[in-house]
Design a protein around this motif. Structure first.
Motif, mmCIF file in Angstrom:
data_model
loop_
_atom_site.group_PDB
_atom_site.id
_atom_site.type_symbol
_atom_site.label_atom_id
_atom_site.label_comp_id
_atom_site.label_asym_id
_atom_site.label_seq_id
_atom_site.Cartn_x
_atom_site.Cartn_y
_atom_site.Cartn_z
ATOM 1 N N GLU A 102 34.335 -39.377 14.517
ATOM 2 C CA GLU A 102 32.990 -38.952 14.854
ATOM 3 C C GLU A 102 32.745 -39.366 16.270
ATOM 4 O O GLU A 102 32.477 -38.332 16.992
ATOM 5 N N HIS A 112 35.399 -37.209 18.708
ATOM 6 C CA HIS A 112 35.526 -35.894 18.358
ATOM 7 C C HIS A 112 36.101 -34.811 19.479
ATOM 8 O O HIS A 112 36.037 -35.136 20.600
ATOM 9 N N GLU A 148 32.922 -29.673 18.242
ATOM 10 C CA GLU A 148 32.631 -30.491 17.083
ATOM 11 C C GLU A 148 31.461 -31.384 17.260
ATOM 12 O O GLU A 148 31.126 -32.100 16.462
#
Length: 693
Positions: free
Chosen positions: A519, A522, A526
């Motif tokens: 995350e 990314h 995204e």
């Protein structure tokens, strides 16, 4: 005065007369060089029965239940004057053998604290830790080595004496490590002891080690000193003193180094005042015969240790000054780091040879930041953690001051009735609490988030971090070896079920990102996408302790920068393959998490990101309605129920981000320029408004 552990005699302060029999116990060692002297170990020394033992105190609880707070206890500032004063008292104590002493300020360490042996440099006095006595004394049992001016113990004799002490205390400490801190020649002694005791649990802290003696001018000076007449010796000693440290920096203290415009002249005067007695002291502790002897010992030490470095396998932390005029400390630290398999380096580019006497240098902070403090054979990042001091927190806050100013984060929280308010009043005051959220690009939200929780709620968030941040090989890939120290100081612990369990058992506030590195790193397009595992990872653990789960979202990364090159772009570059292999294969690649996951979250290749900056926008945080698991332990023990709760938390995080993305469009102060004009007219300390929640 004997310590509670039967250790060496504490050094007496001004409140009691300075009597030799109260400073050091009488030893059986003869001063005749022709007789082999047998030094008593600290455990064998006898003390006067009427001397009271110092008390021991347990480490205080971290404030209210579930709240880990900043340690705001004050530390009395010390400096060169204290070093000179204590050194003079020790020098006046007369001749005698090598011996240990323990400063009176270090008599109240926490129960179960490890032993720290301090080995001095060329001066041999043993008071080089004077600036650090109080803070070190809270977490270590400290013994300092004193080598009298007229002592002529050989290098191997000193090694044997220290080794005897280490071996005798190893049995008494019952599994606790023994720390050996040494500066200059003391660092050589520490390395020699480590090379001869490879099965002993040692941790070395080496300050400007003198293993580089052959590459210094000291080698040539040692052969010339014998021909120098005594009246000229004091100026030579003074020259050594001038080269050994920065006397302006030694006047500052641990409370900060910010100097107002009107202050430089008084501080310069204080530096000169401190310098003069130190020059005089050097003439007392290093007369010509002693200096010639010390240089001879230094030459032997360098040869002895360099031939045995291959045998040193213990944890080693090297502190290297970049402005050392006596030794090439920076280059030597890098050389030693390539030889010693378990070694880390911290550089101090503006410091001189006497690093430990300089203002702003806190040895406890350095050890904590490197992740080197432990009380058992294995480092426990939960039970061995020491809360940050106000000084440490202020330094960490300074690192995030620019991003905080540029983004002026808006913190919103949700009350139990579902009402959204500005501020963190919706956050519970007691733990255990698990904050589950979205990991912004490069973790840009971490600094402002952690700092604001401390400032507004006096709560320390314990982050669950990627093991890359704790790996030695990964650290050596960073431009600055200390890049991750601030996270360890502020309580981050490596991701593992065991660490999460321990933190919840301590009623901590845990910061957890299920999306992890995937995350935070990314790709283009995204933004604000969650990359969570399909199966629940934290719900059942949280419910076991009745923890409150708080989902939260954060937006604003797209207002700060654009991704110019992501991982897909970097892989197309011909030269990137080698860096990719270093980051994701070999020793560094071994610290990957979720490598057995077939889903997207398992694809967590570590890689740099090339960014193009924008005129900063604003960060927005929303902490959702607290989800209580207390009383639902049996319900959430079922995997299916836990999975439903997990999906609910995920949907709440997505709702928080959706809410923020919509509401920020209505913020009249979203742009940097509008916020600047607001503060210019209302005062730069004023809180900038935002949208109506």
């Amino acid at each position: 005065m004997a310590t509670a552990s039967g250790g060496p005699q504490p050094f007496l302060g001004e409140s009691q007369p300075l009597r030799r029999r109260h400073i050091f116990p009488r030893c059986c060692r003869t001063t005749k060089p022709s007789v082999k002297a047998k030094h008593p170990t600290p455990s064998q020394l006898k003390f006067e029965p009427d001397t009271p033992k110092p008390t021991r105190i347990n480490r205080a609880h971290n404030g209210k239940a579930g709240r880990e707070v900043i340690d705001r206890s004050e530390v009395a500032p010390r400096g060169v004057r204290d070093y000179v004063k204590l050194s003079r008292e020790l020098v006046k104590s007369g001749a005698g053998p090598v011996r240990w002493f323990s400063p009176i300020e270090c008599a109240q360490c926490a129960e179960g604290s490890p032993l720290l042996l301090f080995l001095p440099g060329m001066d041999g006095v043993g008071t080089g830790l004077v600036r650090h006595y109080e803070r070190l004394g809270k977490i270590f049992d400290i013994w300092c080595l004193h080598i009298p001016v007229n002592d002529r113990t050989s290098f191997e004799g000193l090694v044997q004496y220290i080794e005897n002490s280490v071996r005798s205390e190893e049995t008494r400490l019952q599994g606790r490590p023994i720390y050996i801190a040494g500066e200059s020649i003391g660092a050589c002694l520490a390395l020699a002891v480590a090379a001869r005791n490879i099965n002993t649990d040692l941790v070395l802290v080496l300050v400007n080690p003198a293993t580089s003696f052959k590459r210094t001018l000291l080698r040539d000076v040692s052969s010339l000193l014998a021909a120098v007449p005594d009246p000229l010796h004091v100026p030579i000693s003074s020259l050594f003193s001038l080269l050994s440290g920065n006397y302006i920096r030694t006047t500052t203290n641990f409370k900060g180094q910010n100097i107002a415009i009107e202050e430089p002249i008084p501080i310069l005067s204080e530096g000169l005042t401190n310098m003069l007695p130190s020059l005089s002291l050097l003439g007392d502790i290093l007369p010509k015969e002693t200096l010639v002897w010390k240089l001879k010992i230094l030459k032997e030490a360098s040869c002895y240790v360099n031939s045995r470095l291959h045998a040193v396998t213990c944890q080693t932390l090297i502190l290297a000054s970049g402005n050392d005029e006596i030794l090439p400390s920076r280059e030597e630290a890098e050389r030693l780091c390539t030889i010693l398999p378990n070694c880390r380096v911290r550089h101090f580019k503006d410091s001189g040879h006497t690093l430990l006497l300089e203002g702003g240098i806190d040895l406890v902070t350095i050890i904590k930041g490197a992740g080197y403090y432990r009380r058992t054979r294995q480092t426990d990042f939960v039970s061995d953690y020491i809360n940050p001091t106000a000084f440490e927190f202020e330094n960490v806050s300074k690192e995030y001051r620019s991003i905080t100013f540029a983004t002026d984060p808006v913190m919103l929280s949700t009350l139990d009735d579902g009402r959204i308010i500005r501020g963190l009043s919706g956050i519970p005051d007691a733990g255990p609490v698990v904050l589950i959220g979205y990991h912004m690009l490069m973790g840009l939200e971490l600094g402002p988030l952690v700092v604001q929780f401390v400032k507004e709620k006096n709560i320390l968030l314990r982050g669950i971090a990627h093991p890359f941040m704790y790996d030695r090989n990964a650290e050596m890939l960073m431009p600055d070896y200390s890049s991750f120290d601030k996270y360890r100081i502020m309580g981050a612990a490596p991701v593992s079920g065991a660490n999460l369990y321990k933190l919840l058992a301590k009623n901590s506030f845990v910061l957890l990102y299920p999306g992890g590195a995937r995350e935070a790193l990314h790709r283009k397009g995204e933004e604000y996408q969650l990359f969570w595992p399909q199966q629940s990872e934290f719900v059942r653990m949280a419910s076991r302790f009745g923890a409150t789960i708080i989902p939260f979202g954060v937006v604003g990364e797209d207002d700060l920068c654009n991704i110019l090159l992501d991982y897909n772009d970097l892989k197309k570059l011909p030269f990137y393959d080698s860096l990719d292999k270093k980051l994701n294969e070999g020793p560094v690649g071994a610290v990957r998490v979720r490598s057995n996951y077939e889903e997207e979250v398992g694809n967590q290749e570590l890689h740099p990101i090339v960014l193009s900056p924008k005129i900063p926008g604003r960060f927005y945080f929303l902490f959702g309605k607290p989800i209580k698991t207390k009383g639902r332990e049996k319900e959430l023990k079922d995997r299916e129920n836990a999975q439903q709760m997990y999906l609910h938390v995920k949907s709440e995080v997505e709702k928080c981000m959706s809410y923020l993305k919509d509401k920020r469009e209505k913020d009249p102060y979203r742009s940097l320029l509008s916020r600047f004009f607001y503060q210019a007219t209302h005062g730069f300390d004023s809180e900038i408004p935002t949208f109506e929640p």
